[in-house]
Design an enzyme around this catalytic site. Structure first.
Site, PDB file in Angstrom:
ATOM      1  CG  HIS A  88     -13.737 -35.343  15.935  1.00 13.96           C
ATOM      2  ND1 HIS A  88     -13.849 -34.649  17.128  1.00 13.96           N
ATOM      3  CD2 HIS A  88     -13.125 -36.500  16.251  1.00 13.96           C
ATOM      4  CE1 HIS A  88     -13.314 -35.353  18.117  1.00 13.96           C
ATOM      5  NE2 HIS A  88     -12.877 -36.481  17.615  1.00 13.96           N
TER       6      HIS A  88
HETATM    7  O1  RIB Z   1      -9.224 -34.063  15.804  1.00 12.70           O
HETATM    8  C1  RIB Z   1     -10.122 -34.691  14.931  1.00 12.70           C
HETATM    9  C2  RIB Z   1      -9.799 -34.370  13.505  1.00 12.70           C
HETATM   10  O2  RIB Z   1      -8.530 -34.907  13.159  1.00 12.70           O
HETATM   11  C3  RIB Z   1     -10.779 -34.991  12.503  1.00 12.70           C
HETATM   12  O3  RIB Z   1     -10.848 -34.180  11.366  1.00 12.70           O
HETATM   13  C4  RIB Z   1     -10.136 -36.297  12.145  1.00 12.70           C
HETATM   14  O4  RIB Z   1     -10.524 -36.759  10.841  1.00 12.70           O
HETATM   15  C5  RIB Z   1      -8.690 -35.893  12.140  1.00 12.70           C
HETATM   16  O5  RIB Z   1      -8.415 -35.323  10.877  1.00 12.70           O
END
Ligand code: RIB
Ligand code: CA
Length: 310
Positions: free
Chosen positions: A239
């Site tokens: 992500h």
């Molecule tokens: O949904 C994924 C996000 O939420 C990423 O930034 C992970 O690190 C959490 O913060």
């Protein structure tokens, strides 16, 4: 070519850790600061982890402490993915550097003033620090070139059926950011779930001969198991690294401008990033660029290229 002044606001966090390691090797970036926010784990851990990761990779970039909870809501952490302390069970040496005492939002404003209009903010945790900076400093909206976030989703959610974690955590902060007048590039689940590393690619990355590659391997294990064994996905979604790679190499991605608002009132829908991408009804402003596609091969190649520089 002059470098891009960048601040990375994060909640390390396992994927935040890889995002920081990648950003540190992107030559076109001048990473001015890392600011930390509560999210994946408490602010004490995210601040500690941010300091320890930057020390571990030999970076002198200062790390600042931000919000310990969302603007209006109670903190919800993600220990099932990141572990209680946010590092997925990896223990790093504690930084011996004196801790910065300036608050994250004050550092963001100070650096935005110094880089008038050129600063790019990459926010890969809940948007609480961004919102506080926007509410404390009326000129913030004129000082930031644009914001690239990991957060949201035009379709779906991960924390609830309609909300992604970073937006779910602090929907009010996210809506303040999206309506601030600063252009926002949103790397939501639409693209980050496709920006994955297969188990083989994880193993190849870990086989790179550096302590940073070993750190990546350590912090990715929990989420690798979650995505492949529990969700039966072909790989572990990267992500936060997706947002960092987009900020530097947008040509590897596709997306489009649209109107976007965050649901803050719904009992079930709170944290939903509502876009007009697919609707007749259009919002008044095209305030967000929603990234929808990635050339995954090129993404993975870039991750390897950057991690091989350690
Ligand atoms: O949904 C994924 C996000 O939420 C990423 O930034 C992970 O690190 C959490 O913060
Ligand atoms: Ca994060």
């Amino acid at each position: 070519m002059s470098k891009i002044p960048v601040i990375i606001d994060c909640d390390p966090g396992c994927d935040d850790t890889l995002a920081l390691m990648l950003a540190n090797q992107i030559d076109m970036f001048d990473v001015l600061a890392v600011t930390t926010v509560a999210g994946n784990t408490t602010i004490d851990y995210t601040f500690r982890n941010g300091r320890n990761v930057m020390d571990y990779i030999g970076s002198e970039v200062p790390v600042y402490k931000g919000a310990e909870k969302p603007l209006l809501r109670e903190l919800v952490t993600a220990a099932h993915i990141h572990g209680e302390d946010g590092m997925g069970g990896v223990v790093l040496p504690d930084s011996q550097k004196p801790a910065e005492t300036e608050a994250a939002w004050d550092a963001i404003h100070r650096l935005a003033l110094e880089h008038k209009g050129e600063l790019v903010l990459i926010a890969v945790g809940p948007m609480t620090n961004v919102a506080i900076a926007l509410s404390k400093y009326a000129d913030m909206k004129d000082l930031i070139k644009h914001i690239v976030i990991m957060g949201g989703a035009a379709i779906g959610g991960n924390t609830t059926p309609c909300a992604e974690f970073n937006i779910f955590e602090d929907p009010e902060a996210a809506e303040m950011m999206f309506t601030s007048g600063i252009p926002v590039y949103m790397c939501g689940l639409d693209v980050t779930m496709e920006s994955y590393l297969t188990p083989d690619e994880v193993a190849q990355l870990a086989a790179l001969d550096s302590k940073e590659a070993k750190l990546f391997h350590g912090v990715v294990q929990k989420s690798l198991a979650f995505y492949t064994e529990l969700l039966h996905r072909p790989g572990v979604a990267q992500h936060d690294p997706c947002a960092v790679i987009f900020a530097a190499y947008p040509e590897l991605f596709k997306g489009e401008w649209c109107g976007l608002h965050v649901e803050t009132k719904g009992k079930i829908t709170a944290g939903k990033t509502v876009t007009d991408l697919y609707s007749d009804k259009q919002f008044d402003e095209k305030n967000a660029f929603v990234v929808t596609e990635v050339d995954r091969e090129a993404f993975v190649k870039k991750v390897f290229e950057l991690m091989s520089k350690y």
